[in-house]
Design an enzyme around this catalytic site. Structure first.
Site, PDB file in Angstrom:
ATOM      1  N   ASP A  67      29.207  37.229  45.706  1.00  0.00           N
ATOM      2  CA  ASP A  67      29.382  38.160  44.586  1.00  0.00           C
ATOM      3  C   ASP A  67      28.682  37.647  43.333  1.00  0.00           C
ATOM      4  OD1 ASP A  67      31.066  35.994  44.158  1.00  0.00           O
ATOM      5  OD2 ASP A  67      32.911  37.147  44.301  1.00  0.00           O
ATOM      6  N   ASN A 136      45.668  36.643  43.022  1.00  0.00           N
ATOM      7  CA  ASN A 136      46.157  37.986  43.372  1.00  0.00           C
ATOM      8  C   ASN A 136      45.785  38.382  44.809  1.00  0.00           C
ATOM      9  OD1 ASN A 136      43.439  38.611  43.270  1.00  0.00           O
ATOM     10  ND2 ASN A 136      43.569  39.994  41.525  1.00  0.00           N
ATOM     11  N   HIS A 138      42.715  38.283  46.109  1.00  0.00           N
ATOM     12  CA  HIS A 138      41.362  38.817  46.318  1.00  0.00           C
ATOM     13  C   HIS A 138      40.506  37.840  47.122  1.00  0.00           C
ATOM     14  CE1 HIS A 138      39.554  37.184  42.241  1.00  0.00           C
ATOM     15  NE2 HIS A 138      39.459  36.286  43.179  1.00  0.00           N
ATOM     16  N   GLU A 143      39.297  43.286  44.959  1.00  0.00           N
ATOM     17  CA  GLU A 143      40.553  43.202  44.235  1.00  0.00           C
ATOM     18  C   GLU A 143      41.643  44.005  44.959  1.00  0.00           C
ATOM     19  OE1 GLU A 143      40.730  41.011  42.100  1.00  0.00           O
ATOM     20  OE2 GLU A 143      39.656  41.382  40.242  1.00  0.00           O
TER      21      GLU A 143
HETATM   22  P1  PGA Z   1      38.714  29.557  42.165  1.00  0.00           P
HETATM   23  O1  PGA Z   1      38.484  31.091  42.487  1.00  0.00           O
HETATM   24  O2  PGA Z   1      38.051  28.798  43.261  1.00  0.00           O
HETATM   25  O3  PGA Z   1      38.043  29.319  40.838  1.00  0.00           O
HETATM   26  O4  PGA Z   1      40.197  29.345  42.129  1.00  0.00           O
HETATM   27  C1  PGA Z   1      38.686  31.553  43.782  1.00  0.00           C
HETATM   28  C2  PGA Z   1      38.516  33.047  43.828  1.00  0.00           C
HETATM   29  O5  PGA Z   1      38.834  33.715  42.833  1.00  0.00           O
HETATM   30  O6  PGA Z   1      38.090  33.554  44.863  1.00  0.00           O
END
Ligand code: PGA
Length: 241
Positions: A67, A136, A138, A143
Site C-alpha cells: 500500500d 483495528n 486491518h 479497513e
Molecule cells: P505497525 O503497523 O507495524 O506500524 O504497527 C501495522 C499495520 O498497520 O498494518
C-alpha cells in the site's frame, strides 16, 4: 494456522527474516509481497544482514508493496516508498526494475489499481506475503467495513488508523486521509502468508484473527480461510489467546 510465540522482537526479527530469506533460497526468482510500519523493521534488518554476509542473493527477486498513501510525495519521509528504500531496498540487491509500488499520486487511481493487479499476475503471483496488522484488525489498508474489497482500491483511512500512524508525522493533521492498497483478494492469492504482531495494542485483533468470526469488521479474520498462514507474535500480542 501456524502460531509461533516469541519472547521478544529481536527473536521475531531473526525468525521472520530467516523465513523470508528461506523463500528466496528455495526459489531465487521469488515474488515477495512486502509491508511497511514498525513491525517489519527487525525482519528487514535481518534480511540485510543475511545479504551482507553472503547468505542470500536477491538479484532475481521481484517485490510488490501492499500500500501507499495518496497525495504524499514518494520522497516524503513518511511515504512507504521512502520507508522501503531506507529500511531495505537501498541495502540489498533487488534490481530497481523488479520493485513495484502502488502509485498514490497517479492521475487515474482506478487504472493504477487495475495495472497493479495485472502486474502481480504477470509476475506469476506472490509467493510469500509479509503482513502487519492494525490495532483495528486491518491488513494493508483494508479497513474494517461492511464488506471485503477484493482487489487493489483507494480507501479513506479510519480515525483509528490515522491516530495510530500520527506517531510518524509532526501532527495528526498531516496524516494523509486516503491511501491506495492491495485488496483482500490480492492478499489471499499469495501462496504463503507471514503475519507479525508486536505489542499489547495488537492483542485484541490477533485474538479475533485466530478465534473470532470471519468478518470484514476485522479484515484480518479472513486469513482463517487461507491454507498457509504463519503468525509470529510476541507475548503481549499473544496475551489474549
Ligand atoms: P505497525 O503497523 O507495524 O506500524 O504497527 C501495522 C499495520 O498497520 O498494518
Amino acid at each position: 494456522m501456524n502460531v509461533l510465540i516469541y519472547d521478544n522482537e529481536e527473536q521475531i526479527g531473526i525468525a521472520a527474516g530467516n523465513y523470508m530469506c528461506g523463500q528466496v533460497l528455495a526459489k531465487p526468482d521469488s515474488v515477495l509481497g512486502l509491508a511497511t510500519g514498525s513491525t517489519p523493521l527487525k525482519p528487514y534488518n535481518h534480511m540485510i544482514k543475511l545479504y551482507k554476509n553472503g547468505s542470500v542473493d536477491f538479484s532475481r527477486v521481484t517485490t510488490f508493496n501492499l500500500d501507499e498513501y495518496c497525495n504524499l510525495d514518494i520522497n516524503d519521509a513518511n511515504s512507504y516508498h521512502r520507508f522501503m528504500y531506507d529500511n531495505l531496498f537501498s541495502h540489498i540487491n533487488i534490481p530497481e526494475e523488479n520493485i513495484n509500488f502502488l502509485n498514490g499520486n497517479a492521475q487515474n487511481l482506478e487504472q493504477e489499481c487495475r495495472d497493479y493487479e495485472a502486474k502481480i499476475k504477470k509476475a506469476g503471483g506472490i509467493d510469500i506475503q509479509l503482513l502487519g496488522i492494525g490495532s483495528n484488525g486491518h491488513i494493508a489498508f483494508n479497513e474494517p467495513s461492511d464488506s471485503f474489497q477484493r482487489w487493489s482500491h483507494v480507501v479513506a483511512l479510519k480515525e483509528s488508523t490515522i491516530k495510530d500512524n500520527s506517531r510518524f508525522f509532526k501532527s495528526v493533521d498531516e496524516v494523509p486521509t486516503h491511501a491506495i492498497t492491495m485488496g483482500i483478494g490480492s492478499i489471499m492469492q499469495a501462496k504463503r502468508i507471514l503475519i507479525i504482531a508486536l505489542g499489547k495494542n495488537k492483542a485484541k485483533a490477533i485474538k479475533q484473527l485466530i478465534d473470532g468470526h470471519v468478518t470484514p469488521q476485522c479484515p484480518a479474520s479472513v486469513l482463517q480461510f487461507h491454507t498457509d498462514v504463519t503468525l509470529m507474535l510476541d507475548r503481549d500480542a499473544a496475551s489474549l489467546l
